[in-house]
Scaffold this motif. Structure first.
Motif, PDB file in Angstrom:
ATOM      1  N   PHE A   1       9.243  -4.041   3.540  1.00 44.94           N
ATOM      2  CA  PHE A   1      10.035  -2.972   2.537  1.00 44.94           C
ATOM      3  C   PHE A   1       9.272  -1.665   2.416  1.00 44.94           C
ATOM      4  O   PHE A   1       7.978  -1.734   2.026  1.00 44.94           O
ATOM      5  CB  PHE A   1      10.187  -3.878   1.228  1.00 44.94           C
ATOM      6  N   ILE A   2      10.109  -0.686   2.649  1.00 46.51           N
ATOM      7  CA  ILE A   2       9.465   0.863   2.609  1.00 46.51           C
ATOM      8  C   ILE A   2      10.403   1.627   1.660  1.00 46.51           C
ATOM      9  O   ILE A   2      11.688   1.470   1.674  1.00 46.51           O
ATOM     10  CB  ILE A   2       9.387   1.354   4.081  1.00 46.51           C
ATOM     11  N   ARG A   3       9.711   2.318   0.843  1.00 46.35           N
ATOM     12  CA  ARG A   3      10.572   3.287  -0.049  1.00 46.35           C
ATOM     13  C   ARG A   3       9.644   4.550  -0.303  1.00 46.35           C
ATOM     14  O   ARG A   3       8.454   4.620  -0.640  1.00 46.35           O
ATOM     15  CB  ARG A   3      10.887   2.464  -1.343  1.00 46.35           C
ATOM     16  N   ASN A   4      10.334   5.598  -0.909  1.00 47.52           N
ATOM     17  CA  ASN A   4       9.708   6.806  -1.079  1.00 47.52           C
ATOM     18  C   ASN A   4       9.471   6.764  -2.703  1.00 47.52           C
ATOM     19  O   ASN A   4      10.062   5.750  -3.305  1.00 47.52           O
ATOM     20  CB  ASN A   4      10.246   8.130  -0.388  1.00 47.52           C
ATOM     21  N   ASN A   5       8.591   7.874  -3.077  1.00 44.05           N
ATOM     22  CA  ASN A   5       8.512   7.646  -4.823  1.00 44.05           C
ATOM     23  C   ASN A   5       9.839   8.213  -5.568  1.00 44.05           C
ATOM     24  O   ASN A   5       9.852   7.382  -6.565  1.00 44.05           O
ATOM     25  CB  ASN A   5       7.434   8.700  -5.022  1.00 44.05           C
TER      26      ASN A   5
ATOM     27  N   GLY B   1       0.752  -1.142   0.120  1.00 44.94           N
ATOM     28  CA  GLY B   1       0.013  -0.009   0.028  1.00 44.94           C
ATOM     29  C   GLY B   1       0.693   1.217  -0.019  1.00 44.94           C
ATOM     30  O   GLY B   1       2.032   1.092  -0.182  1.00 44.94           O
ATOM     31  N   SER B   2       0.208   2.462   0.058  1.00 46.45           N
ATOM     32  CA  SER B   2       0.823   3.722   0.076  1.00 46.45           C
ATOM     33  C   SER B   2       0.294   4.468   1.324  1.00 46.45           C
ATOM     34  O   SER B   2      -0.914   4.234   1.882  1.00 46.45           O
ATOM     35  CB  SER B   2       0.713   4.533  -1.186  1.00 46.45           C
ATOM     36  N   ILE B   3       1.222   5.323   1.953  1.00 45.78           N
ATOM     37  CA  ILE B   3       0.709   6.230   3.069  1.00 45.78           C
ATOM     38  C   ILE B   3       1.253   7.560   2.958  1.00 45.78           C
ATOM     39  O   ILE B   3       2.397   7.589   2.442  1.00 45.78           O
ATOM     40  CB  ILE B   3       1.147   5.541   4.332  1.00 45.78           C
ATOM     41  N   ASP B   4       0.567   8.395   3.220  1.00 50.74           N
ATOM     42  CA  ASP B   4       1.234  10.093   3.140  1.00 50.74           C
ATOM     43  C   ASP B   4       1.984  10.139   4.481  1.00 50.74           C
ATOM     44  O   ASP B   4       1.129  10.209   5.426  1.00 50.74           O
ATOM     45  CB  ASP B   4       0.018  10.958   2.742  1.00 50.74           C
ATOM     46  N   VAL B   5       3.120  10.500   4.247  1.00 51.53           N
ATOM     47  CA  VAL B   5       3.804  10.956   5.272  1.00 51.53           C
ATOM     48  C   VAL B   5       4.194  12.327   5.708  1.00 51.53           C
ATOM     49  O   VAL B   5       4.755  13.055   4.824  1.00 51.53           O
ATOM     50  CB  VAL B   5       5.435  10.161   5.396  1.00 51.53           C
ATOM     51  N   PRO B   6       3.664  12.959   6.637  1.00 55.11           N
ATOM     52  CA  PRO B   6       4.177  14.336   6.787  1.00 55.11           C
ATOM     53  C   PRO B   6       5.692  14.678   6.791  1.00 55.11           C
ATOM     54  O   PRO B   6       6.497  13.861   7.035  1.00 55.11           O
ATOM     55  CB  PRO B   6       3.717  14.720   8.302  1.00 55.11           C
ATOM     56  N   GLN B   7       5.973  15.906   6.450  1.00 52.45           N
ATOM     57  CA  GLN B   7       7.341  16.332   6.294  1.00 52.45           C
ATOM     58  C   GLN B   7       8.197  16.177   7.550  1.00 52.45           C
ATOM     59  O   GLN B   7       9.428  15.803   7.579  1.00 52.45           O
ATOM     60  CB  GLN B   7       7.424  17.699   5.873  1.00 52.45           C
TER      61      GLN B   7
ATOM     62  N   PHE C   1       5.249  -0.725  12.970  1.00 49.30           N
ATOM     63  CA  PHE C   1       5.733   0.476  13.007  1.00 49.30           C
ATOM     64  C   PHE C   1       7.101   0.684  12.994  1.00 49.30           C
ATOM     65  O   PHE C   1       8.150   0.074  13.893  1.00 49.30           O
ATOM     66  CB  PHE C   1       5.417   0.997  14.535  1.00 49.30           C
ATOM     67  N   LEU C   2       7.544   1.370  11.912  1.00 52.15           N
ATOM     68  CA  LEU C   2       8.957   1.239  11.629  1.00 52.15           C
ATOM     69  C   LEU C   2       9.395   2.635  11.238  1.00 52.15           C
ATOM     70  O   LEU C   2       8.540   3.719  10.652  1.00 52.15           O
ATOM     71  CB  LEU C   2       9.378   0.138  10.199  1.00 52.15           C
ATOM     72  N   PRO C   3      10.800   2.783  11.298  1.00 52.26           N
ATOM     73  CA  PRO C   3      11.416   4.137  10.852  1.00 52.26           C
ATOM     74  C   PRO C   3      11.549   4.455   9.285  1.00 52.26           C
ATOM     75  O   PRO C   3      11.631   3.407   8.777  1.00 52.26           O
ATOM     76  CB  PRO C   3      12.885   4.302  11.648  1.00 52.26           C
ATOM     77  N   ILE C   4      11.345   5.564   9.039  1.00 48.15           N
ATOM     78  CA  ILE C   4      11.870   5.934   7.665  1.00 48.15           C
ATOM     79  C   ILE C   4      12.845   6.830   7.565  1.00 48.15           C
ATOM     80  O   ILE C   4      13.355   7.563   8.368  1.00 48.15           O
ATOM     81  CB  ILE C   4      10.782   6.437   6.909  1.00 48.15           C
ATOM     82  N   GLY C   5      13.654   6.756   6.195  1.00 45.60           N
ATOM     83  CA  GLY C   5      14.621   7.862   6.050  1.00 45.60           C
ATOM     84  C   GLY C   5      14.622   9.069   6.023  1.00 45.60           C
ATOM     85  O   GLY C   5      13.422   9.715   5.940  1.00 45.60           O
ATOM     86  N   ILE C   6      15.524  10.082   6.152  1.00 39.45           N
ATOM     87  CA  ILE C   6      15.509  11.470   5.966  1.00 39.45           C
ATOM     88  C   ILE C   6      14.866  12.095   4.856  1.00 39.45           C
ATOM     89  O   ILE C   6      15.425  11.287   3.755  1.00 39.45           O
ATOM     90  CB  ILE C   6      16.848  12.406   6.549  1.00 39.45           C
ATOM     91  N   ASN C   7      14.268  12.927   4.749  1.00 40.50           N
ATOM     92  CA  ASN C   7      13.539  13.395   3.430  1.00 40.50           C
ATOM     93  C   ASN C   7      12.610  12.514   2.755  1.00 40.50           C
ATOM     94  O   ASN C   7      12.584  12.345   1.598  1.00 40.50           O
ATOM     95  CB  ASN C   7      14.656  13.682   2.735  1.00 40.50           C
ATOM     96  N   SER C   8      11.942  11.395   3.619  1.00 44.18           N
ATOM     97  CA  SER C   8      10.993  10.530   3.221  1.00 44.18           C
ATOM     98  C   SER C   8       9.626  10.883   3.220  1.00 44.18           C
ATOM     99  O   SER C   8       8.671  10.224   2.962  1.00 44.18           O
ATOM    100  CB  SER C   8      11.162   9.066   3.648  1.00 44.18           C
ATOM    101  N   TRP C   9       9.449  12.160   3.363  1.00 46.33           N
ATOM    102  CA  TRP C   9       7.902  12.644   3.557  1.00 46.33           C
ATOM    103  C   TRP C   9       7.209  12.627   2.341  1.00 46.33           C
ATOM    104  O   TRP C   9       8.000  12.784   1.183  1.00 46.33           O
ATOM    105  CB  TRP C   9       8.019  13.921   4.137  1.00 46.33           C
ATOM    106  N   GLY C  10       6.146  12.988   2.082  1.00 47.32           N
ATOM    107  CA  GLY C  10       5.049  12.576   0.842  1.00 47.32           C
ATOM    108  C   GLY C  10       4.609  11.312   1.113  1.00 47.32           C
ATOM    109  O   GLY C  10       4.482  10.610   1.936  1.00 47.32           O
TER     110      GLY C  10
END
Length: 421
Positions: free
Chosen positions: A353-357, A329-335, A404-413
């Motif tokens: 597995f998580i990745r930004n666009n 799925g996809s989810i919108d992450v605040p900045q 519930f996992l961390p995401i990288g810097i600048n992964s918002w959106g």
């Protein structure tokens, strides 16, 4: 005669004394009193009349007088005793006059003396029922006693316990006379079957219907039946013969009586009917024999196997087949956010597995590698993220249905994610 017993005086006062004797006094027959008296004495002393009672013959007047007195006294005693025996008070000292008055005072009830008989000049009035003709009203009582007297009782009383009391007409009876009371309802047809009243048996068709329970619609129309003392007229219709041919639709049978009918036969191909199933009396011979077991059937689904009676609940899952469940799925992450939380999964993930666009930031988590997360972003190369507590929540956190996992810097959106069981 003694002298001077009779005195006669004339008008001058001269007194005379007349006298005589038996020899000069004459009786009516011309004999002197003296001679007549002597004759009488002679006759009394020699009474020998052959017509006299034996108790008096040859007896002197004195002896006869004694016998007569004795006989009279004995007779009076016998009369007194007879009166006493009849219930009349009497004494042996009563005079004949008193006894006669007591006899005359005796009365007799003529009704207690048969007609044709007389007692004390009283004619009897009691009817002799033995010699009288029978009542003409006894017809129908049977002929076995037709010549013997029968008389109908004027009154009858039926208040006694199991008894009938007859008022008998007055008169004299013997064992040849019958007293009866006639009632036209005293016949067999009015007596219950199995019961006999005074020798009259009940009619076999007369039965007690107190226990009968039929109602009108249970009795064929045109017929009647006795139920609890009432005659019930039947209303059940007569439908005659009813025939039916089986179809795939239900067919109604009208209420009422039927004389019978035919339900047409059905041809059943038993080889096409499952074994254990009966259709129209025909047993199926088709045998279905499966080999599946619970693990061969998808979990939550059921099936019948072998005997077609035991239900098997499936246990087969993707995992049991060696596969993995997958969700994405996809989810919108605040900045400002550095974590991502997903819930509502139907399994507990073992890899995420998580990745930004742009693909510049990625996070990988695998439970098989120390439950650690590995993250790559545009600033830092791939690095291992151990357990971290953020806002009182420990991550990486993975449980059934969520992670519930961390995401990288600048992964918002918009962030894409994939999870595997």
């Amino acid at each position: 005669m003694a002298i001077k017993n009779v005195e006669i005086q004339d008008d001058t006062g001269t007194i005379y004394y007349p006298h005589t004797n038996a020899s000069v006094v004459k009786c009516a027959n011309g004999q002197s009193v003296e001679m007549q008296f002597a004759e009488n004495v002679k006759q009394i002393g020699n009474i020998n009349d052959q017509s006299l009672d034996a108790t008096l013959k040859g007896k002197s007047l004195t002896e006869m007088t004694k016998v007569l007195f004795t006989n009279a006294n004995n007779g009076k005693t016998a009369v007194a005793n007879a009166l006493v025996a009849k219930g009349v008070s009497a004494l042996t000292t009563d005079t004949f006059t008193v006894l006669a008055s007591k006899i005359n005072a005796i009365t007799f009830d003529a009704s207690k003396l048969l007609t044709g008989n007389t007692v004390m000049a009283i004619a009897g009035t009691m009817l002799n029922r033995v010699t009288m003709a029978s009542d003409a009203s006894h017809a129908g009582l049977g002929d076995e006693q037709a010549v013997i007297g029968r008389f109908e009782a004027p009154l009858v009383w039926t208040k006694g316990n199991h008894s009938i009391f007859l008022n008998v007409p007055k008169g004299y009876y013997d064992e040849t006379v019958y007293i009866y009371k006639s009632d036209p309802n005293y016949i067999s047809a009015n007596i219950k079957a199995g019961v006999s009243i005074f020798g009259v048996p009940g009619k076999t068709s007369v039965i007690d219907t107190a226990s009968a329970s039929a109602v009108d619609n249970e009795i064929l129309v045109g017929n009647t039946a006795g139920v609890n003392g009432s005659m019930i007229v039947g209303t059940m219709p007569n439908n005659g013969a009813i025939n039916r041919i089986p179809t795939t639709s239900s067919q109604s049978i009208p209420a009422g009586y039927t004389t019978g009918g035919i339900v047409s036969a059905v041809s059943v191909p038993t080889d096409k009917v499952l074994e254990g199933t009966v259709i129209a009396g025909a047993k199926g011979t088709l045998v279905l024999r499966g080999t599946a077991i619970a693990s061969d059937i998808i979990s939550g689904k059921t099936a019948y196997n072998t005997d077609a009676e035991t239900k098997i609940t499936g246990t087969m899952t993707v995992e049991s087949l060696g596969g993995k469940r997958y969700a994405s799925g996809s989810i919108d992450v605040p900045q400002s956010s550095t974590t991502i939380k997903v819930s509502g999964l139907a399994f507990k993930p073992t890899a995420v597995f998580i990745r930004n666009n742009s693909g510049s930031c990625q996070t990988q988590w695998n439970s098989l590698i120390n439950n650690d997360a590995y993250m790559t972003d545009s600033i830092y190369p791939t690095r291992r993220i151990s357990t971290v507590n953020i806002d009182n929540t420990t991550y990486p956190y993975v449980a059934y249905g969520e992670f519930f996992l961390p995401i990288g810097i600048n992964s918002w959106g918009t962030v894409q994610w994939m999870a595997f069981s």
